[in-house]
Design an enzyme around this catalytic site. Structure first.
Site, PDB file in Angstrom:
ATOM      1  N   GLY A   1       0.811  -1.209   0.000  1.00 55.19           N
ATOM      2  CA  GLY A   1       0.000   0.000   0.000  1.00 55.19           C
ATOM      3  C   GLY A   1       0.847   1.262   0.000  1.00 55.19           C
ATOM      4  N   THR A   2       1.926   1.234   0.736  1.00 52.57           N
ATOM      5  CA  THR A   2       2.789   2.411   0.824  1.00 52.57           C
ATOM      6  C   THR A   2       3.348   2.776  -0.552  1.00 52.57           C
ATOM      7  OG1 THR A   2       3.390   1.811   3.079  1.00 52.57           O
ATOM      8  CG2 THR A   2       4.857   3.351   1.950  1.00 52.57           C
TER       9      THR A   2
ATOM     10  N   ASN B   1      -7.874   4.174   8.745  1.00 57.44           N
ATOM     11  CA  ASN B   1      -7.282   3.003   9.383  1.00 57.44           C
ATOM     12  C   ASN B   1      -7.376   3.031  10.905  1.00 57.44           C
ATOM     13  OD1 ASN B   1      -5.410   5.103   8.293  1.00 57.44           O
ATOM     14  ND2 ASN B   1      -3.999   4.155   9.747  1.00 57.44           N
TER      15      ASN B   1
ATOM     16  N   GLN C   1      -7.870  -0.059   3.513  1.00 55.96           N
ATOM     17  CA  GLN C   1      -8.698  -0.604   4.593  1.00 55.96           C
ATOM     18  C   GLN C   1     -10.049  -1.128   4.106  1.00 55.96           C
ATOM     19  OE1 GLN C   1      -8.125  -1.186   7.868  1.00 55.96           O
ATOM     20  NE2 GLN C   1      -6.036  -0.413   7.821  1.00 55.96           N
TER      21      GLN C   1
ATOM     22  N   SER D   1      -3.630  -3.194  -0.640  1.00 57.81           N
ATOM     23  CA  SER D   1      -2.509  -3.950  -0.102  1.00 57.81           C
ATOM     24  C   SER D   1      -2.979  -5.343   0.307  1.00 57.81           C
ATOM     25  CB  SER D   1      -1.955  -3.218   1.123  1.00 57.81           C
ATOM     26  OG  SER D   1      -0.985  -4.015   1.763  1.00 57.81           O
ATOM     27  N   ALA D   2      -2.195  -6.372  -0.062  1.00 55.16           N
ATOM     28  CA  ALA D   2      -2.633  -7.751   0.156  1.00 55.16           C
ATOM     29  C   ALA D   2      -2.709  -8.142   1.628  1.00 55.16           C
ATOM     30  CB  ALA D   2      -1.702  -8.713  -0.584  1.00 55.16           C
ATOM     31  N   HIS D   3      -1.761  -7.652   2.437  1.00 54.18           N
ATOM     32  CA  HIS D   3      -1.713  -8.166   3.820  1.00 54.18           C
ATOM     33  C   HIS D   3      -2.829  -7.629   4.703  1.00 54.18           C
ATOM     34  CE1 HIS D   3       0.094  -4.867   6.363  1.00 54.18           C
ATOM     35  NE2 HIS D   3       0.483  -4.418   5.189  1.00 54.18           N
TER      36      HIS D   3
ATOM     37  N   THR E   1      11.916  -7.383 -11.160  1.00 57.20           N
ATOM     38  CA  THR E   1      11.404  -8.743 -11.319  1.00 57.20           C
ATOM     39  C   THR E   1      10.192  -8.958 -10.421  1.00 57.20           C
ATOM     40  OG1 THR E   1      13.626  -9.525 -11.821  1.00 57.20           O
ATOM     41  CG2 THR E   1      12.022 -11.197 -11.155  1.00 57.20           C
TER      42      THR E   1
ATOM     43  N   CYS F   1       2.017   2.676  13.512  1.00 56.42           N
ATOM     44  CA  CYS F   1       3.200   3.537  13.466  1.00 56.42           C
ATOM     45  C   CYS F   1       3.192   4.572  14.580  1.00 56.42           C
ATOM     46  CB  CYS F   1       3.354   4.227  12.131  1.00 56.42           C
ATOM     47  SG  CYS F   1       1.993   3.981  11.027  1.00 56.42           S
TER      48      CYS F   1
HETATM   49  C1  LIG Z   1      -1.671  -0.441   5.969  1.00 56.56           C
HETATM   50  C2  LIG Z   1      -2.034   0.794   5.233  1.00 56.56           C
HETATM   51  C3  LIG Z   1      -1.178   1.342   4.257  1.00 56.56           C
HETATM   52  C4  LIG Z   1       0.183   0.774   3.983  1.00 56.56           C
HETATM   53  O1  LIG Z   1       0.138  -0.448   3.312  1.00 56.56           O
HETATM   54  P1  LIG Z   1       1.438  -1.417   3.366  1.00 56.56           P
HETATM   55  O2  LIG Z   1       1.078  -2.512   2.413  1.00 56.56           O
HETATM   56  O3  LIG Z   1       1.569  -1.870   4.767  1.00 56.56           O
HETATM   57  O4  LIG Z   1       2.586  -0.608   2.890  1.00 56.56           O
HETATM   58  C5  LIG Z   1      -1.611   2.453   3.581  1.00 56.56           C
HETATM   59  N1  LIG Z   1      -2.803   3.015   3.829  1.00 56.56           N
HETATM   60  C6  LIG Z   1      -3.651   2.529   4.749  1.00 56.56           C
HETATM   61  C7  LIG Z   1      -4.967   3.182   4.957  1.00 56.56           C
HETATM   62  C8  LIG Z   1      -3.282   1.406   5.484  1.00 56.56           C
HETATM   63  O5  LIG Z   1      -4.130   0.939   6.406  1.00 56.56           O
END
Ligand SMILES: *Cc1c(COP(=O)(O)O)cnc(C)c1O
Length: 401
Positions: free
Chosen positions: A78-79, A158, A186, A206-208, A244, A332
């Site tokens: 996501g970042t 978030n 989110q 973001s996948a995680h 890659t 964070c």
């Molecule tokens: C977790 C999060 C991100 C960052 O995503 P990562 O995959 O951890 O770099 C960005 N924006 C929001 C709103 C998030 O909750």
């Protein structure tokens, strides 16, 4: 890791920080580490099978947000998606204008990228939020100038979970012919997200955060939108993101997207009900406890509560000793003493922000887990309040007021 006095079932209530990869996701990834390890850029059969797997994953991620495959750029998360959206559009559009509109409650990935662009001569307008963390689309509209090149407003927050009226913001951006980006990290996989309905030109995911692996994400870029690459040195992702491919992670992301699409509706209902049980149960048992964020326009799994006269950090540590994992804000801001910019933006005083807790539920949360929190947390609060000499007089004052 902390040692626990007795064996107990740990309860994870920090799904907004990260989620465990679904077992099927892990299974799908495995063969791409060993058997099908080819480089997606290679011409031979090894490369070909990897390429095919990546394109299948791309289709699944695209389907989850009603996009086309070619509109998905895989990133490291996501970042990076946020960085690519903001810098990529800023660099591409700098001849047309230098003004970006964003909000006061964005994730650090958007906020600090804006700070960086400011140093480079871009002008940033931060629209405020109300006490629920809601943005007024009228404020966005008023901030538009003839130099505005991009509007970046997150889909759901978030920390406090507030869901923004982004369809309205997307509409007014389109009418003003300004690109619209939304950080939907989110929401994707948790509530319905349709890039056409919200008229997003760019969208981060973001996948995680949706039971996929860490270190992979995607930026949706609407067909025809020009964007400057941040990474150079390869043809990957249509020359928009060199390097890659992380094939196992991308395959895992695809699987997670597929599973999320299937389970989203049922899951959001289930989590909303558990979440409400948690909030109502706490409010019934504990005095001077308040919900941060919007009461209804909020993520199904998010409970952010303010417990006056108790340090959030003290509650977090006490809960951790009971095996219950929560957060005092975004991951964070947990390690520094500055109050969260999100909680101060909704009008909390620093001490109120420091008394706030985020409990975020997920796929493995059970009724029993919520019952355990409702048993343990009120006791912790009572104990911590009793220990503080300030509590009694200030609570008395407040009750009398
Ligand atoms: C977790 C999060 C991100 C960052 O995503 P990562 O995959 O951890 O770099 C960005 N924006 C929001 C709103 C998030 O909750």
């Amino acid at each position: 890791m902390r040692k626990y006095a007795r064996k107990m079932k740990r309860i994870y209530l920090d799904y907004a920080a990260t989620t465990p990869a679904h077992p099927e996701v892990v299974k799908a990834m495995q063969s791409y580490y060993s058997n099908a390890f080819g480089n997606s850029s290679s011409i031979h059969s090894y490369g070909q099978e990897t390429r095919e797997a990546i394109e299948i994953a791309r289709k699944k991620v695209a389907a989850l947000i009603n996009a086309r495959s070619e509109e998905i750029i895989f990133t490291s998360g996501g970042t990076e998606a946020d960085n690519l959206a903001l810098k990529g559009i800023a660099y591409t559009s700098k001849d047309r204008g230098n003004h970006i509109i964003t909000s006061s409650i964005e994730h650090h990935a958007v906020m600090e990228t804006c700070d960086f662009l400011k140093e480079q001569g871009f002008r940033i307008t931060c629209v405020p939020v109300d006490k629920y963390g809601l943005i007024n689309p009228e404020d966005v509209k008023k901030a538009i100038t003839d130099k505005t090149i991009l509007i970046s407003i997150m889909h759901a927050n978030n920390e406090v979970g507030t869901i923004q009226p982004i369809a309205e913001i997307g509409k007014l951006a389109r009418e003003a012919d300004i690109l619209f980006h939304t950080d939907a990290v989110q929401t994707v996989g948790h509530i319905p997200v349709d890039v056409n309905e919200i008229r997003a030109d760019l969208l981060s995911t973001s996948a995680h955060k949706l039971y996929g692996p860490k270190g992979v994400g995607a930026l949706y870029v609407r067909k025809g939108t020009k964007i400057t690459s941040l990474l150079h040195g390869g043809e990957q992702e249509n020359r928009r993101r060199a390097g890659t491919h992380n094939t196992p992670a991308i395959v895992g992301f695809g699987k997670a997207a597929e599973l999320a699409q299937k389970e989203l509706q049922h899951e959001s209902k289930h989590l909303t009900s558990l979440r409400n049980k948690l909030i109502n149960g706490l409010q019934k048992q504990v005095e001077h406890i308040y919900l941060n964020g919007h009461p209804t326009k909020r993520l199904p799994n998010n409970a952010n509560i303010r417990v006056d006269f108790v340090e959030g950090e003290a509650m977090l540590l006490s809960l951790d000793l009971e095996g219950i994992a929560i957060s005092t804000g975004s991951a964070c801001s947990s390690s520094n003493l500055k109050p969260s910019h999100i909680l101060t933006a909704i009008g909390l005083q620093p001490d109120q922000a420091h008394s706030s807790l985020r409990l975020s539920l997920g796929r493995e949360t059970t009724e029993e887990d919520i019952g355990r929190v409702l048993e343990v947390l009120p006791q912790i609060i009572a104990r911590l309040r009793a220990m503080s000499p300030l509590t009694k007089s200030s609570m008395q004052e407040k009750t009398n007021a």
